[in-house]
Design an enzyme around this catalytic site. Sequence first.
Site, mmCIF file in Angstrom:
data_model
loop_
_atom_site.group_PDB
_atom_site.id
_atom_site.type_symbol
_atom_site.label_atom_id
_atom_site.label_comp_id
_atom_site.label_asym_id
_atom_site.label_seq_id
_atom_site.Cartn_x
_atom_site.Cartn_y
_atom_site.Cartn_z
ATOM 1 N N SER A 228 56.068 -41.792 -47.100
ATOM 2 C CA SER A 228 55.118 -41.133 -47.995
ATOM 3 C C SER A 228 53.814 -40.866 -47.239
ATOM 4 O O SER A 228 53.819 -40.101 -46.274
ATOM 5 C CB SER A 228 54.902 -41.978 -49.249
ATOM 6 O OG SER A 228 54.222 -41.245 -50.239
ATOM 7 N N HIS B 37 61.742 -40.122 -54.585
ATOM 8 C CA HIS B 37 60.779 -40.365 -53.512
ATOM 9 C C HIS B 37 61.167 -41.558 -52.644
ATOM 10 O O HIS B 37 60.833 -41.598 -51.462
ATOM 11 C CB HIS B 37 59.385 -40.571 -54.101
ATOM 12 C CG HIS B 37 58.295 -40.614 -53.078
ATOM 13 N ND1 HIS B 37 58.152 -39.644 -52.102
ATOM 14 C CD2 HIS B 37 57.295 -41.510 -52.864
ATOM 15 C CE1 HIS B 37 57.114 -39.933 -51.341
ATOM 16 N NE2 HIS B 37 56.585 -41.062 -51.774
ATOM 17 N N ASP C 70 63.123 -35.585 -54.751
ATOM 18 C CA ASP C 70 61.767 -36.136 -54.714
ATOM 19 C C ASP C 70 60.816 -35.315 -55.587
ATOM 20 O O ASP C 70 60.528 -34.158 -55.281
ATOM 21 C CB ASP C 70 61.270 -36.143 -53.264
ATOM 22 C CG ASP C 70 60.030 -37.012 -53.072
ATOM 23 O OD1 ASP C 70 59.294 -37.215 -54.049
ATOM 24 O OD2 ASP C 70 59.808 -37.472 -51.940
#
Length: 724
Positions: free
Chosen positions: A593, A700, A668
């Site tokens: 991320s 995600h 995601d």
Amino acid sequence: MKKLLVLLLLGSSVAYGQRNFTIEETVYGPAKFAPKSIPSAKWIKGSDAFTNLDSTYQNLLIRDVKNNWQPKPFITLQEIQTAIGTAIPNSKITLKRFPTNYQWIDENSIKFTTAADKKTYTIAYNIKDKKAKVIHSLADAQSTEAATTSTSKTAYLNGNNIEIIAADGTKTVVTKDTINGVVNGTGTVHRNEFGIDKGMWWSPDEKQLLYYRKDESMVSKYPLPQWDTRVATIKDIRYPMAGMKSEEVTLRIFNTETGEQVTLQTGEPKEQYLTIVTWDPSSASVYVGVLNRGQDHLKLNKYDSKTGALVSTLFEETSSSWVEPQHQLAFIPNKDDQFLYQTDKDGFNSLYLYNTQGKLLRSFAKDSIVVTDFKGFDEKGNKAYYVGATNSGLERQLFEVDLKSGKTTQLTQTNGVHNAEISGSGLYILDQYSNSTTPNKLQVITKKGGKTNALFTAGNPFTGQINLPKIEFKRFTSADGKTPLNARITYPPSFDPAKKYPVMVYLYGGSHAQMVTDRWLGGVGYFDLYMAQQGYIVFTLDNRGSDARGRDFTRVTHRNLGEAEMEDQLVGINYLKAQPYVDAANMGIFGWSYGGFMTTSFMTKHNDIFKAAVAGGPVMDWKYYEAMYGERYMDTPEENPEGYAKTSLLNKADRLNGNLLIIHGAQDPVVVQQHSMDFVQKAIEAGKQVDYFLYPTHEHNVIGKDRIHMYEKIAKYFDNYLKK
């Protein structure tokens, strides 16, 4: 003075029969090797006694000061089961163990949830008469996650609409929206920023239901391909990218006695954020933090619950960077005209006492302590309690505030991360903590005099089983020479400083995350431990911009995400490269991320350091990220074109050097796949090679069994390039 260097030795590398983790244990190890504890310990409301489950999870035990906190039998699972059978004849509810999610309603009653018959039941049990009653039962199609319960009725979501069911089974339909993109009562408003985790609130008198109405019908649809049919289909989500049209949110109140509804008159523009929603104890008013889309101007407004009209603006808060309200107001018991408000406006998130006219009565800001978890008040409302980050963010300690004098007292003293709760009288503290040498300890502290009764101390769960690395805390100084930075090095077992080892840097680097704390294992993840066992030096550093260090530590990233963060990471990386035991020619970096953004930034902007890298779910250009988070830190692309260009990695793909593996979840909804796909295309155009792997069904984060597959892939990737 606190120690700046902590050395943690976890087991001997030569002990007979010890082994390394398996790749499966990188995922299932945290549960398998969790330090033992006293399960589900909770204070009884209005009492200086607490309960916990026994080791078999069949019985609830009680402990109090009269018995020196020794456990006594209290409620059995069989008693609960018998009561349920009487209250719900022919029920298929079969409890295999005492519900760990039990909560104390009052000193005589508990409630808990359980599932059966394709329903979720919320059940109350009275200890005195040993009777149970169903507070509510909701079908699987009805959202129990959004349910909010008064003593006599429950509001829940059925699709995108709210319904209320009374104790006698009477149902009331609150909303009937059928427009695609209109959702009522949801906690996903503003994409869960600003501390929002629920979308409905009962008034204190339980006659009014306050709820969010989110209209995102005007927000762009973002397509997520679905491959579970012969011909793929598209699942659309609403995704407001930075600078683009965002959702319009209102707050409404439904009166259960009259059936009438009012909308709070929160005004224009419609694209604003409605936060820290709090009922007045009288049920006559609602307080709302109204934050502009630019997130630099907050108004705390008071509204009339009968008409929805604005009563007054109590105060305003502005910033040259951003204002980030995170916590509801906390009204003082027995003083309905006073409340605590949390803000970091003076440097560190602290408590401030206001009256309902908006006058600041007292600041409880204390040194460099960051309030991380407000714990409430004593019964008389004279004291407030919170857990605060101390020792430059490494520790969490419990504090008491005298609301009249302003005196702040630290109630826990042992270094480490404490999770502590106060008894109703405020006389006793139920304290659970861990640190680098203590896996888990539970104790009761008598506040007056500080006497401690140790109830349980967990042993090292790895002893005799796992060949653990050693973990060392380090402290560096930020690149600007002003601020201490916490870091952690995990060494291979049987570490020999005369040898050279490859390195894996694991990082996150973004806001609201902290990787290094003085708790058991120092915050090390099991994949980090696994890689150390495979012969890697594993390094992690919390740079400026990360959590629990105060306003200025975070705000340095404003409009230039990734820049100060990389400067700080380089401080630690350069330290590693200077060590004789580090193989500087074989260093890797891994992050997910924001960490994926940082990883790719290093591989393009500082492309001569790492030979291999893995970037998971990476942000590649902030203009593709959602408005609520992205605009807080970067403003809009129109307002900050230089910042967006500087931080974008799409225009830097031609600088890529080394071996980069990008991993992305095809579903995601947070960092949409477009980020990585566009970067791959730019790399192709620049003649750069990129390795790419997609998890088709994951969002995600890659979870469950597939996470084992992912970690195996990452480990092999680093082995292929970093091991000679």
